[in-house]
Design a protein around this motif. Structure first.
Motif, PDB file in Angstrom:
ATOM      1  N   CYS A 171     -32.184  63.743 -37.938  1.00  0.00           N
ATOM      2  CA  CYS A 171     -32.976  62.771 -38.676  1.00  0.00           C
ATOM      3  C   CYS A 171     -32.477  61.365 -38.351  1.00  0.00           C
ATOM      4  O   CYS A 171     -31.278  61.124 -38.324  1.00  0.00           O
ATOM      5  N   CYS A 226     -32.388  57.875 -45.314  1.00  0.00           N
ATOM      6  CA  CYS A 226     -32.772  59.230 -45.726  1.00  0.00           C
ATOM      7  C   CYS A 226     -31.578  59.997 -46.269  1.00  0.00           C
ATOM      8  O   CYS A 226     -30.463  59.876 -45.788  1.00  0.00           O
ATOM      9  N   CYS A 260     -31.365  63.336 -46.469  1.00  0.00           N
ATOM     10  CA  CYS A 260     -31.245  64.710 -45.971  1.00  0.00           C
ATOM     11  C   CYS A 260     -30.054  64.853 -45.026  1.00  0.00           C
ATOM     12  O   CYS A 260     -29.511  63.875 -44.541  1.00  0.00           O
TER      13      CYS A 260
HETATM   14 ZN    ZN Z   1     -33.765  62.921 -43.158  1.00  0.00          ZN
END
Ligand code: ZN
Ligand code: ZN
Length: 264
Positions: free
Chosen positions: A51, A56, A58
């Motif tokens: 990613c 983000c 995650c």
């Molecule tokens: Zn992510």
């Protein structure tokens, strides 16, 4: 030392500066699985895509693992189907959309992947996740410890944007990491980049200064070896574009850095 205009650009070959860095270009990994349970040993290719969202939350790294076979001394992709999986970079856990049938080729490949993605390889994949999310971050340079750097000399790109994938060049089947040094003097008209080539195998180094206006060496002291490395690098697809992008990024840092240093 390379002297030009009013200031001096020293380069890293003049001192014994060492980098504590795990070089990584984010490209395919080739791993050797040697199971202790009687399963035959095998080479696999592992492609990763993490990613790139700086904000983000995650921890995901997409993995694609594929069996390799040895043909005439070279590892090539075999007939086997690649397997897609997801690594949670925090827990180190590997998941698949649907668990494969026990005893199937996919199950074998997944077992290989789970065996391989441990210890040093897991460290490397976690480091890829960390670096992946900063690839497109234009402000990472603001976190650099600027007090520790000598701005009278050229500064390695890896100190300015430490997460960006490292660049490399292959010559005669040998891989060299390329460390690029940039001038951060605001308004400096110079168009040079200093390059260190570091052999992956034995840490041997070569050094060269290049003028990016012409993409020709600008370095009377450059060795034949360094000139060959530059010639090979210049032919590498995307290499000159990457240097141009890095030049643009470092010129922006040079313009914005004085204000940042003053505000500290
Ligand atoms: Zn992510
Ligand atoms: Zn300069």
């Amino acid at each position: 030392m390379t002297t030009h205009d009013e200031h001096t650009h020293a380069d890293s070959s003049d001192d014994s500066e060492t980098f504590e860095r795990t070089f990584d270009d984010g490209e395919r990994l080739v791993l050797h699985d040697e199971p202790a349970d009687g399963t035959p040993a095998a080479f696999v290719a592992l492609d990763t895509a993490s990613c790139t969202g700086t904000e983000c939350q995650c921890h995901e790294v997409e993995l694609l693992v594929q069996p390799l076979t040895l043909v005439d001394g070279e590892l090539v992709e075999g007939d086997g189907t690649p397997l897609q999986a997801l690594l949670d970079a925090e827990s180190g856990e590997i998941s698949v959309e649907a668990e494969p049938e026990p005893g199937s080729e996919e199950a074998l490949l997944l077992a290989r992947l789970r065996r391989l993605a441990q210890d040093e390889t897991l460290d490397l994949l976690q480091d890829r996740w960390r670096r992946g999310r900063r690839q497109e971050d234009p402000d990472e340079w603001k976190e650099t410890d600027w007090a520790a750097l000598d701005l009278e000399t050229m500064v390695p790109f890896l100190e300015i944007f430490p997460s960006r994938w490292d660049i490399s060049v292959f010559v005669d089947g040998h891989k060299y990491w390329v460390i690029d040094f940039w001038c951060l003097t605001p308004d400096c008209p110079c168009t040079q980049v200093a390059l260190d080539f570091l052999a992956e195998e034995d840490d041997a180094t070569e050094h060269l200064v290049v003028d990016l206006e012409t993409n020709e060496p600008d370095d009377p002291e450059a060795t034949e070896g360094a000139r060959r490395l530059w010639a090979a690098f210049r032919e590498t697809p995307g290499a000159l574009e990457e240097l141009a992008a890095r030049r643009e990024a470092t010129r922006r840092v040079a313009r914005e850095l004085p204000a940042l240093l003053e505000s500290e």
